[in-house]
Design an enzyme around this catalytic site. Structure first.
Site, PDB file in Angstrom:
ATOM      1  N   HIS A 140       0.754  -1.150  -0.146  1.00  0.00           N
ATOM      2  CA  HIS A 140       0.073   0.248  -0.198  1.00  0.00           C
ATOM      3  C   HIS A 140       0.675   1.893  -0.024  1.00  0.00           C
ATOM      4  CE1 HIS A 140      -4.188  -1.828   1.326  1.00  0.00           C
ATOM      5  NE2 HIS A 140      -3.258  -2.561   0.948  1.00  0.00           N
TER       6      HIS A 140
ATOM      7  N   TYR B  82      -8.118   5.195   8.333  1.00  0.00           N
ATOM      8  CA  TYR B  82      -9.084   6.035   9.396  1.00  0.00           C
ATOM      9  C   TYR B  82      -9.963   6.917   9.383  1.00  0.00           C
ATOM     10  CZ  TYR B  82      -4.368   3.520  10.329  1.00  0.00           C
ATOM     11  OH  TYR B  82      -3.523   1.919  10.621  1.00  0.00           O
TER      12      TYR B  82
ATOM     13  N   LYS C 111       1.799  -0.058  15.533  1.00  0.00           N
ATOM     14  CA  LYS C 111       3.287  -0.127  15.435  1.00  0.00           C
ATOM     15  C   LYS C 111       3.587  -1.258  15.743  1.00  0.00           C
ATOM     16  CE  LYS C 111       4.460   3.235  13.443  1.00  0.00           C
ATOM     17  NZ  LYS C 111       4.323   2.964  12.385  1.00  0.00           N
TER      18      LYS C 111
ATOM     19  N   TYR D 156       4.318   6.551   9.557  1.00  0.00           N
ATOM     20  CA  TYR D 156       3.678   5.670   9.826  1.00  0.00           C
ATOM     21  C   TYR D 156       4.191   4.797   9.205  1.00  0.00           C
ATOM     22  CZ  TYR D 156      -1.097   2.065   9.096  1.00  0.00           C
ATOM     23  OH  TYR D 156      -1.470   1.951   8.580  1.00  0.00           O
TER      24      TYR D 156
ATOM     25  N   PRO E 150      -3.531  -0.519  19.202  1.00  0.00           N
ATOM     26  CA  PRO E 150      -3.162  -0.377  18.163  1.00  0.00           C
ATOM     27  C   PRO E 150      -3.450   0.255  16.658  1.00  0.00           C
ATOM     28  CG  PRO E 150      -5.148  -1.338  18.129  1.00  0.00           C
ATOM     29  CD  PRO E 150      -4.953  -0.621  19.849  1.00  0.00           C
TER      30      PRO E 150
HETATM   31  P1  FAD Z   1       3.800 -11.612  21.192  1.00  0.00           P
HETATM   32  O1  FAD Z   1       3.043 -11.745  20.202  1.00  0.00           O
HETATM   33  O2  FAD Z   1       2.249 -11.396  22.700  1.00  0.00           O
HETATM   34  O3  FAD Z   1       3.845 -13.079  22.268  1.00  0.00           O
HETATM   35  C1  FAD Z   1       4.253 -13.836  22.669  1.00  0.00           C
HETATM   36  C2  FAD Z   1       4.192 -15.714  23.092  1.00  0.00           C
HETATM   37  O4  FAD Z   1       4.442 -15.706  23.699  1.00  0.00           O
HETATM   38  C3  FAD Z   1       3.083 -15.277  23.041  1.00  0.00           C
HETATM   39  O5  FAD Z   1       2.727 -16.266  21.579  1.00  0.00           O
HETATM   40  C4  FAD Z   1       2.161 -16.505  24.140  1.00  0.00           C
HETATM   41  O6  FAD Z   1       1.792 -17.945  25.007  1.00  0.00           O
HETATM   42  C5  FAD Z   1       3.555 -17.004  24.732  1.00  0.00           C
HETATM   43  N1  FAD Z   1       3.941 -16.642  25.998  1.00  0.00           N
HETATM   44  C6  FAD Z   1       3.415 -16.307  26.776  1.00  0.00           C
HETATM   45  N2  FAD Z   1       3.487 -15.777  28.916  1.00  0.00           N
HETATM   46  C7  FAD Z   1       4.648 -17.578  28.109  1.00  0.00           C
HETATM   47  C8  FAD Z   1       5.337 -18.532  29.502  1.00  0.00           C
HETATM   48  N3  FAD Z   1       5.478 -18.122  30.023  1.00  0.00           N
HETATM   49  N4  FAD Z   1       6.082 -19.249  29.019  1.00  0.00           N
HETATM   50  C9  FAD Z   1       5.919 -19.720  27.466  1.00  0.00           C
HETATM   51  N5  FAD Z   1       5.482 -18.512  26.212  1.00  0.00           N
HETATM   52  C10 FAD Z   1       4.732 -17.917  26.816  1.00  0.00           C
HETATM   53  N6  FAD Z   1      -1.006  -4.433  17.402  1.00  0.00           N
HETATM   54  C11 FAD Z   1      -1.050  -3.868  15.862  1.00  0.00           C
HETATM   55  O7  FAD Z   1      -0.122  -3.250  15.539  1.00  0.00           O
HETATM   56  N7  FAD Z   1      -2.178  -3.817  15.262  1.00  0.00           N
HETATM   57  C12 FAD Z   1      -3.813  -4.834  15.362  1.00  0.00           C
HETATM   58  O8  FAD Z   1      -4.382  -4.484  15.118  1.00  0.00           O
HETATM   59  C13 FAD Z   1      -2.992  -5.630  16.680  1.00  0.00           C
HETATM   60  N8  FAD Z   1      -4.386  -6.554  17.303  1.00  0.00           N
HETATM   61  C14 FAD Z   1      -3.890  -7.224  18.419  1.00  0.00           C
HETATM   62  C15 FAD Z   1      -4.779  -7.816  19.068  1.00  0.00           C
HETATM   63  C16 FAD Z   1      -4.313  -8.673  20.282  1.00  0.00           C
HETATM   64  C17 FAD Z   1      -5.858  -9.653  20.681  1.00  0.00           C
HETATM   65  C18 FAD Z   1      -3.364  -8.504  20.708  1.00  0.00           C
HETATM   66  C19 FAD Z   1      -2.565  -9.388  22.063  1.00  0.00           C
HETATM   67  C20 FAD Z   1      -2.219  -7.396  19.996  1.00  0.00           C
HETATM   68  C21 FAD Z   1      -2.670  -6.918  19.009  1.00  0.00           C
HETATM   69  N9  FAD Z   1      -1.281  -6.072  18.507  1.00  0.00           N
HETATM   70  C22 FAD Z   1      -2.369  -5.442  17.536  1.00  0.00           C
HETATM   71  C23 FAD Z   1      -0.358  -5.483  19.348  1.00  0.00           C
HETATM   72  C24 FAD Z   1       0.268  -6.762  18.362  1.00  0.00           C
HETATM   73  O9  FAD Z   1       0.086  -8.541  17.904  1.00  0.00           O
HETATM   74  C25 FAD Z   1       1.222  -7.436  19.814  1.00  0.00           C
HETATM   75  O10 FAD Z   1       2.304  -6.226  18.807  1.00  0.00           O
HETATM   76  C26 FAD Z   1       2.375  -8.272  18.343  1.00  0.00           C
HETATM   77  O11 FAD Z   1       2.298  -9.201  19.239  1.00  0.00           O
HETATM   78  C27 FAD Z   1       4.075  -8.895  19.612  1.00  0.00           C
HETATM   79  O12 FAD Z   1       4.319  -9.800  19.803  1.00  0.00           O
HETATM   80  P2  FAD Z   1       5.363 -10.256  20.577  1.00  0.00           P
HETATM   81  O13 FAD Z   1       6.721 -11.081  19.904  1.00  0.00           O
HETATM   82  O14 FAD Z   1       6.314  -8.933  21.607  1.00  0.00           O
HETATM   83  O15 FAD Z   1       3.875 -10.826  22.298  1.00  0.00           O
HETATM   84  C1  DHB Z   2      -4.630  -3.458  10.642  1.00  0.00           C
HETATM   85  C2  DHB Z   2      -4.463  -3.124  12.259  1.00  0.00           C
HETATM   86  C3  DHB Z   2      -4.225  -1.961  12.564  1.00  0.00           C
HETATM   87  O1  DHB Z   2      -4.024  -1.603  13.988  1.00  0.00           O
HETATM   88  C4  DHB Z   2      -4.020  -0.845  11.760  1.00  0.00           C
HETATM   89  O2  DHB Z   2      -3.507   0.379  12.663  1.00  0.00           O
HETATM   90  C5  DHB Z   2      -3.994  -0.772   9.974  1.00  0.00           C
HETATM   91  C6  DHB Z   2      -4.182  -2.610  10.252  1.00  0.00           C
HETATM   92  C7  DHB Z   2      -4.819  -4.317  10.952  1.00  0.00           C
HETATM   93  O3  DHB Z   2      -4.901  -5.418  11.309  1.00  0.00           O
HETATM   94  O4  DHB Z   2      -5.482  -4.654   9.044  1.00  0.00           O
END
Ligand code: FAD
Ligand code: DHB
Length: 388
Positions: free
Chosen positions: A72, A200, A296, A384, A292
Site C-alpha cells: 500500500h 482511518y 506499531k 506510519y 493499535p
Molecule cells: P506476542 O505476540 O504476544 O507473543 C508472545 C508469545 O509468548 C505468545 O505466543 C504467548 O503464548 C507466549 N507466552 C506467554 N507467556 C509465556 C510463558 N510463560 N512461557 C512461554 N511462552 C509464553 N498490533 C497492531 O499493530 N495492530 C493490531 O490490530 C493489533 N491487534 C492485536 C490484537 C490482540 C488481541 C493483541 C493481544 C495484540 C494486538 N496487536 C496489534 C499487537 C501486536 O499483535 C503485538 O504487538 C505483537 O504480537 C507483539 O509480538 P510479541 O512477540 O512481542 O508478543
Molecule cells: C490493522 C490493524 C491496525 O492496528 C492498523 O492500524 C491497521 C491495520 C489490521 O489488522 O489490518
C-alpha cells in the site's frame, strides 16, 4: 538441556530472534505455552512497515509476504463526511504491506523447523532463575516432564502477560502506563475490499478502521466499550454502526459480507524500563504496548529483536558487551517515538465521552490541519511507515 539463548515466547519477537540468531550461527531454544495451531491462527496485527518487510526479505522469510501481501502506498483519513488521502510513498519514498501477523508467524515457524530449530510448544510452569549470574536458567514442564534449560542469555519475548517482565524486581523497574477508556471491536468479513487503501475514520459515534486481508477477506474495526461483549452485537447492528460512522457525501458504502470472526481488544500505552536485568533481555510486548491505531506493535517487536540479535552477535564474535549494555537505551528511543505516534493517532481519531465541545472542535481542527498541511501529512506518513 543447554543452549546459547533461551527464548521465552513464540510470537513475532521470539521467532524472529531465533531466526536471526540462527543466521549468525548462534543456537537458541524457543519455549511457547500455546500449540503451534493456536499461534498460527490467532488474529492480530496486519500492517508491516518497510523496515519489517526489509528484514523479512533480507533473511529469506519474505517470499510469501511478497507474493500474498498487499503493498500500500497511501492511507485515507475520513472525517466530516469526506475522505482525504495521505500519499505515504510520495511523502516518504516508502510503503507498507498489509500481511497478517499469523502469516508472518507461519513463515517464521516453517523457517525455524526447516533449519532443525528447537521450538517447544505446549510448555507450562515457565520460571526464570539466575539472571544475575552468567548461567541463567529456565525451568518448565513439557510433555509431562520437568526440564531445566541452561543458557548464556534469556530473551523474554513472552508478551504483556508473560513471566519475563515480572522476573525483573519491581524496585529495579519503572513502568509507564495509560489505559484508554475504549476498545476496538474487530471483525473478519468474507467480502471484496471496500477501498484500495486503509481508511482511518473519525466520527462522533467513534472511530472506524477499514483494513483488508485478501481480495476475499476484509478486516474492520470500530471503537467500542472495552467491557462490552461480542454477544451484544448482531451482524445487523455491526453493519449499521459501520454505515453510520462512515456516512459520506459521495455515496461510497462499505461492502457487507459474512462476518466470521468477532472480538474486542482493550487499549493501553505501556513501557517498562530497563529492558535488561543481568542476562535477561525483554523484547516486544513483554516490555511495551501501544494502542493499535498506529499499527506499531508488531513492528516495534521486530525493531527490538533486530537490535538484540546484533548485541548478542557482538558478544560472541568479539566478546563485546557494548551492544547489549546499550540495548535498553537504543531500543527506547524508537519505542517512545512509536508510543507518541500511537497515542497521537488514538487521541486524534477516537471519541472521548468526556470531551468538552471545545475539545471536540480542536480535535476536528487538528485533523483539518493534518490533511491540509504537507508538513503535518509528512510527519504522519514518516511515523506510519517507520521512516526513521
Ligand atoms: P506476542 O505476540 O504476544 O507473543 C508472545 C508469545 O509468548 C505468545 O505466543 C504467548 O503464548 C507466549 N507466552 C506467554 N507467556 C509465556 C510463558 N510463560 N512461557 C512461554 N511462552 C509464553 N498490533 C497492531 O499493530 N495492530 C493490531 O490490530 C493489533 N491487534 C492485536 C490484537 C490482540 C488481541 C493483541 C493481544 C495484540 C494486538 N496487536 C496489534 C499487537 C501486536 O499483535 C503485538 O504487538 C505483537 O504480537 C507483539 O509480538 P510479541 O512477540 O512481542 O508478543
Ligand atoms: C490493522 C490493524 C491496525 O492496528 C492498523 O492500524 C491497521 C491495520 C489490521 O489488522 O489490518
Amino acid at each position: 538441556m543447554r543452549t546459547q539463548v533461551a527464548i521465552i515466547g513464540a510470537g513475532p519477537a521470539g521467532l524472529l530472534l531465533s531466526h536471526l540468531l540462527h543466521l549468525k550461527g548462534i543456537e537458541s531454544v524457543v519455549l511457547e505455552t500455546r500449540t503451534r495451531e493456536d499461534i498460527e491462527s490467532t488474529i492480530r496485527a496486519g500492517v508491516l512497515e518497510q523496515g519489517t518487510m526489509d528484514i523479512l526479505n533480507e533473511t529469506g522469510v519474505g517470499e510469501r509476504m511478497k507474493r500474498e501481501g498487499a503493498l500500500h502506498h497511501g492511507i485515507e483519513l475520513a472525517f466530516g463526511g469526506r475522505r482525504h488521502r495521505i500519499d505515504l510513498t510520495e511523502l516518504t519514498g516508502k510503503a507498507i504491506t498489509v500481511y497478517a501477523q499469523h502469516e508472518v508467524i507461519k513463515d517464521l515457524v516453517a523457517a525455524r523447523l526447516a533449519a532443525q530449530g528447537q521450538l517447544l510448544f505446549g510448555v507450562s510452569g515457565t520460571s526464570i532463575e539466575g539472571v544475575e549470574t552468567s548461567k541463567p536458567r529456565v525451568r518448565f514442564m513439557h510433555e509431562g516432564e520437568q526440564h531445566t534449560l541452561e543458557a548464556d542469555f534469556i530473551a523474554g519475548c513472552d508478551g504483556f502477560h508473560g513471566v519475563s517482565r515480572p522476573a525483573i524486581p519491581e524496585s529495579k523497574r519503572q513502568d509507564y502506563q495509560r489505559i484508554y477508556p475504549f476498545g476496538w471491536f474487530g471483525v473478519l468479513v468474507e467480502a471484496p475490499p471496500s477501498s484500495d487503501e486503509l481508511i482511518y475514520a473519525q466520527h462522533d459515534r467513534g472511530f472506524v478502521l477499514i483494513s483488508t486481508r485478501s481480495p476475499t477477506v476484509q478486516r474492520m474495526y470500530f471503537q467500542c466499550d472495552p467491557k462490552d461483549s461480542v454477544d451484544n452485537w448482531s451482524d445487523d447492528r455491526i453493519w449499521n454502526e459501520f454505515h453510520t460512522r462512515l456516512e459520506n457525501g459521495d455515496g461510497w458504502r462499505v461492502k457487507e459480507g459474512k462476518i466470521f470472526q468477532k472480538g474486542i481488544i482493550g487499549m493501553r500505552s505501556f513501557v517498562s524500563t530497563p529492558m535488561q536485568h543481568g542476562r535477561l533481555f525483554l523484547a516486544g510486548d513483554a516490555a511495551h504496548i501501544v494502542p493499535p491505531t498506529g499499527a506499531k506493535g508488531l513492528n516495534l517487536a521486530v525493531g527490538d529483536v533486530k537490535r538484540l540479535a546484533q548485541g548478542i552477535e557482538d558478544f560472541y564474535r568479539s566478546a563485546s558487551e557494548e551492544g547489549l549494555a546499550s540495548y535498553t537505551e537504543q531500543a527506547l528511543k524508537r519505542i517512545w517515538r512509536a508510543e507518541y505516534f500511537s497515542w497521537w493517532m488514538t487521541s486524534m481519531l477516537h471519541t472521548f465521552d468526556d470531551a468538552s465541545p471545545f475539545q471536540r472542535q480542536i480535535q476536528r481542527a487538528e485533523l483539518e490541519n493534518v490533511v491540509n498541511s504537507r508538513a503535518l501529512s509528512t510527519a504522519l506518513a514518516e511515523n506510519y511507515v517507520g521512516a526513521f
